[in-house]
Motif scaffolding. Structure first.
Motif, PDB file in Angstrom:
ATOM      1  N   THR A  88       2.868  -3.276   9.990  1.00 38.62           N
ATOM      2  CA  THR A  88       2.996  -3.893   8.690  1.00 38.62           C
ATOM      3  C   THR A  88       1.730  -4.332   8.330  1.00 38.62           C
ATOM      4  OG1 THR A  88       5.223  -4.708   8.852  1.00 38.62           O
ATOM      5  CG2 THR A  88       3.729  -6.142   7.396  1.00 38.62           C
ATOM      6  N   MET A  89       0.871  -4.899   9.414  1.00 33.97           N
ATOM      7  CA  MET A  89      -0.720  -5.275   8.835  1.00 33.97           C
ATOM      8  C   MET A  89      -1.417  -4.081   8.445  1.00 33.97           C
ATOM      9  SD  MET A  89      -0.344  -8.378   9.048  1.00 33.97           S
ATOM     10  CE  MET A  89      -2.222  -8.542   8.696  1.00 33.97           C
ATOM     11  N   ASP A  90      -1.315  -2.926   9.045  1.00 32.52           N
ATOM     12  CA  ASP A  90      -1.956  -1.691   8.685  1.00 32.52           C
ATOM     13  C   ASP A  90      -1.633  -1.180   7.292  1.00 32.52           C
ATOM     14  OD1 ASP A  90      -3.465  -1.497  10.986  1.00 32.52           O
ATOM     15  OD2 ASP A  90      -2.302   0.042  11.892  1.00 32.52           O
ATOM     16  N   ALA A  91      -0.268  -1.449   6.976  1.00 36.66           N
ATOM     17  CA  ALA A  91       0.393  -0.746   5.644  1.00 36.66           C
ATOM     18  C   ALA A  91      -0.396  -1.847   4.635  1.00 36.66           C
ATOM     19  CB  ALA A  91       1.664  -1.111   5.764  1.00 36.66           C
ATOM     20  N   LEU A  92      -0.220  -3.158   4.835  1.00 35.99           N
ATOM     21  CA  LEU A  92      -0.862  -4.282   3.832  1.00 35.99           C
ATOM     22  C   LEU A  92      -2.398  -4.033   3.561  1.00 35.99           C
ATOM     23  CD1 LEU A  92       0.614  -7.265   5.251  1.00 35.99           C
ATOM     24  CD2 LEU A  92       1.303  -5.985   3.285  1.00 35.99           C
ATOM     25  N   VAL A  93      -3.229  -3.460   4.535  1.00 35.69           N
ATOM     26  CA  VAL A  93      -4.590  -3.139   4.336  1.00 35.69           C
ATOM     27  C   VAL A  93      -4.409  -1.953   3.378  1.00 35.69           C
ATOM     28  CG1 VAL A  93      -6.610  -2.435   5.242  1.00 35.69           C
ATOM     29  CG2 VAL A  93      -5.366  -4.196   6.468  1.00 35.69           C
ATOM     30  N   VAL A  94      -3.870  -0.979   3.650  1.00 36.89           N
ATOM     31  CA  VAL A  94      -3.683   0.315   2.788  1.00 36.89           C
ATOM     32  C   VAL A  94      -3.219  -0.166   1.619  1.00 36.89           C
ATOM     33  CG1 VAL A  94      -2.740   2.366   2.664  1.00 36.89           C
ATOM     34  CG2 VAL A  94      -3.514   1.814   4.681  1.00 36.89           C
ATOM     35  N   VAL A  95      -2.316  -0.643   1.370  1.00 35.56           N
ATOM     36  CA  VAL A  95      -1.914  -1.153  -0.091  1.00 35.56           C
ATOM     37  C   VAL A  95      -3.200  -1.820  -0.823  1.00 35.56           C
ATOM     38  CG1 VAL A  95      -0.363  -2.961  -1.370  1.00 35.56           C
ATOM     39  CG2 VAL A  95       0.629  -1.311   0.542  1.00 35.56           C
ATOM     40  N   ALA A 114      -1.000   7.820   1.152  1.00 30.85           N
ATOM     41  CA  ALA A 114      -1.280   7.649   2.718  1.00 30.85           C
ATOM     42  C   ALA A 114       0.082   7.522   3.452  1.00 30.85           C
ATOM     43  CB  ALA A 114      -2.324   6.314   2.984  1.00 30.85           C
ATOM     44  N   ASP A 115       0.121   8.150   4.456  1.00 28.76           N
ATOM     45  CA  ASP A 115       1.373   8.179   5.193  1.00 28.76           C
ATOM     46  C   ASP A 115       0.923   7.360   6.695  1.00 28.76           C
ATOM     47  OD1 ASP A 115       2.687   9.648   3.572  1.00 28.76           O
ATOM     48  OD2 ASP A 115       2.350  11.524   4.726  1.00 28.76           O
ATOM     49  N   LEU A 116       1.735   6.231   6.952  1.00 30.68           N
ATOM     50  CA  LEU A 116       1.561   5.329   8.344  1.00 30.68           C
ATOM     51  C   LEU A 116       2.732   5.822   9.092  1.00 30.68           C
ATOM     52  CD1 LEU A 116       0.040   4.101   6.202  1.00 30.68           C
ATOM     53  CD2 LEU A 116       0.042   2.011   7.613  1.00 30.68           C
ATOM     54  N   ILE A 140     -11.437   3.422   4.987  1.00 30.60           N
ATOM     55  CA  ILE A 140     -10.354   2.806   5.907  1.00 30.60           C
ATOM     56  C   ILE A 140      -9.170   3.051   5.780  1.00 30.60           C
ATOM     57  CG2 ILE A 140      -9.463   0.058   5.599  1.00 30.60           C
ATOM     58  CD1 ILE A 140     -12.254  -0.730   4.706  1.00 30.60           C
ATOM     59  N   VAL A 141      -8.395   3.562   4.546  1.00 29.68           N
ATOM     60  CA  VAL A 141      -7.335   4.046   4.518  1.00 29.68           C
ATOM     61  C   VAL A 141      -6.977   5.132   5.259  1.00 29.68           C
ATOM     62  CG1 VAL A 141      -5.634   5.374   2.821  1.00 29.68           C
ATOM     63  CG2 VAL A 141      -6.874   3.366   2.066  1.00 29.68           C
ATOM     64  N   THR A 142      -8.231   6.387   5.311  1.00 32.03           N
ATOM     65  CA  THR A 142      -8.070   7.400   6.253  1.00 32.03           C
ATOM     66  C   THR A 142      -7.928   7.062   7.851  1.00 32.03           C
ATOM     67  OG1 THR A 142      -9.267   8.653   4.726  1.00 32.03           O
ATOM     68  CG2 THR A 142      -9.336   9.439   6.997  1.00 32.03           C
ATOM     69  N   ALA A 143      -8.751   6.114   8.115  1.00 34.15           N
ATOM     70  CA  ALA A 143      -8.651   5.664   9.515  1.00 34.15           C
ATOM     71  C   ALA A 143      -7.267   5.027   9.945  1.00 34.15           C
ATOM     72  CB  ALA A 143      -9.917   4.531   9.703  1.00 34.15           C
ATOM     73  N   LEU A 144      -6.597   4.393   8.879  1.00 38.47           N
ATOM     74  CA  LEU A 144      -5.319   3.694   9.486  1.00 38.47           C
ATOM     75  C   LEU A 144      -4.290   4.531   8.974  1.00 38.47           C
ATOM     76  CD1 LEU A 144      -5.964   0.044   7.829  1.00 38.47           C
ATOM     77  CD2 LEU A 144      -5.850   0.708  10.185  1.00 38.47           C
ATOM     78  N   SER A 145      -4.403   5.792   8.757  1.00 35.73           N
ATOM     79  CA  SER A 145      -3.212   6.643   8.115  1.00 35.73           C
ATOM     80  C   SER A 145      -3.400   8.085   8.982  1.00 35.73           C
ATOM     81  CB  SER A 145      -3.464   7.164   6.848  1.00 35.73           C
ATOM     82  OG  SER A 145      -3.689   5.915   5.836  1.00 35.73           O
ATOM     83  N   ALA A 146      -2.057   8.203   9.257  1.00 35.42           N
ATOM     84  CA  ALA A 146      -1.873   9.703   9.926  1.00 35.42           C
ATOM     85  C   ALA A 146      -2.249  10.741   8.931  1.00 35.42           C
ATOM     86  CB  ALA A 146      -0.257   9.988  10.309  1.00 35.42           C
ATOM     87  N   ARG A 147      -1.925  10.594   7.515  1.00 32.27           N
ATOM     88  CA  ARG A 147      -2.471  11.576   6.484  1.00 32.27           C
ATOM     89  C   ARG A 147      -2.931  10.726   5.213  1.00 32.27           C
ATOM     90  NH1 ARG A 147       2.630  15.977   6.315  1.00 32.27           N
ATOM     91  NH2 ARG A 147       3.562  13.916   5.442  1.00 32.27           N
TER      92      ARG A 147
END
Length: 138
Positions: free
Chosen positions: A47-54, A133-135, A112-119
């Motif tokens: 959830t925390m990673d998703a919030l950063v990506v959002v 982005a896919d997490l 940042i998005v690229t680092a937190l995402s699988a794609r």
């Protein structure tokens, strides 16, 4: 938790949220995403990673593109694993760039998005541009 996540994931196909064209909208949308992911049974670290990506994808759309912007959360597969897809669609056609007094404070969002995402990727279409982005969900 994984069984709960899989059960909820099958029932919750996606979540769509129109976004007001103002950077001030980002915290409210983050709060909404936090509630949706809690309902879907996401672990706190994902959830925390998703919030950063959002935040990064929304801010990019709100600062550099034309309205309207829309956020979509949905389920996809990444290497046979369940993943959360975060998509932000905007009307494209970048606005004139804003000059910043501190340029080194900007420009890291996609990294940042690229680092937190699988794609990560983008689609250009007649309605504008969708950055996604896919997490991994687990």
């Amino acid at each position: 938790m994984a069984a709960q996540l899989n059960t909820v994931a099958r029932e919750a196909v996606d979540h769509v949220c129109p976004v007001p064209h103002s950077p001030a909208a980002v915290p409210a949308v983050r709060g909404r995403v936090r509630m949706v992911l809690a309902e879907w049974g996401f672990p706190p670290d994902v959830t925390m990673d998703a919030l950063v990506v959002v935040s990064e994808l929304l801010t990019n759309a709100l600062v550099h593109a034309l309205p309207p912007a829309t956020l979509r959360l949905s389920w996809v597969r990444v290497d046979e694993r369940r993943a959360l897809r975060i998509e932000v669609t905007d009307a494209g056609g970048a606005l004139p760039s804003r000059q910043s007094a501190a340029p080194d404070e900007h420009g890291r969002g996609i990294a940042i998005v690229t680092a937190l995402s699988a794609r990560y990727g983008l689609r250009v279409h007649t309605g504008g541009i969708t950055r996604w982005a896919d997490l991994l969900a687990t």
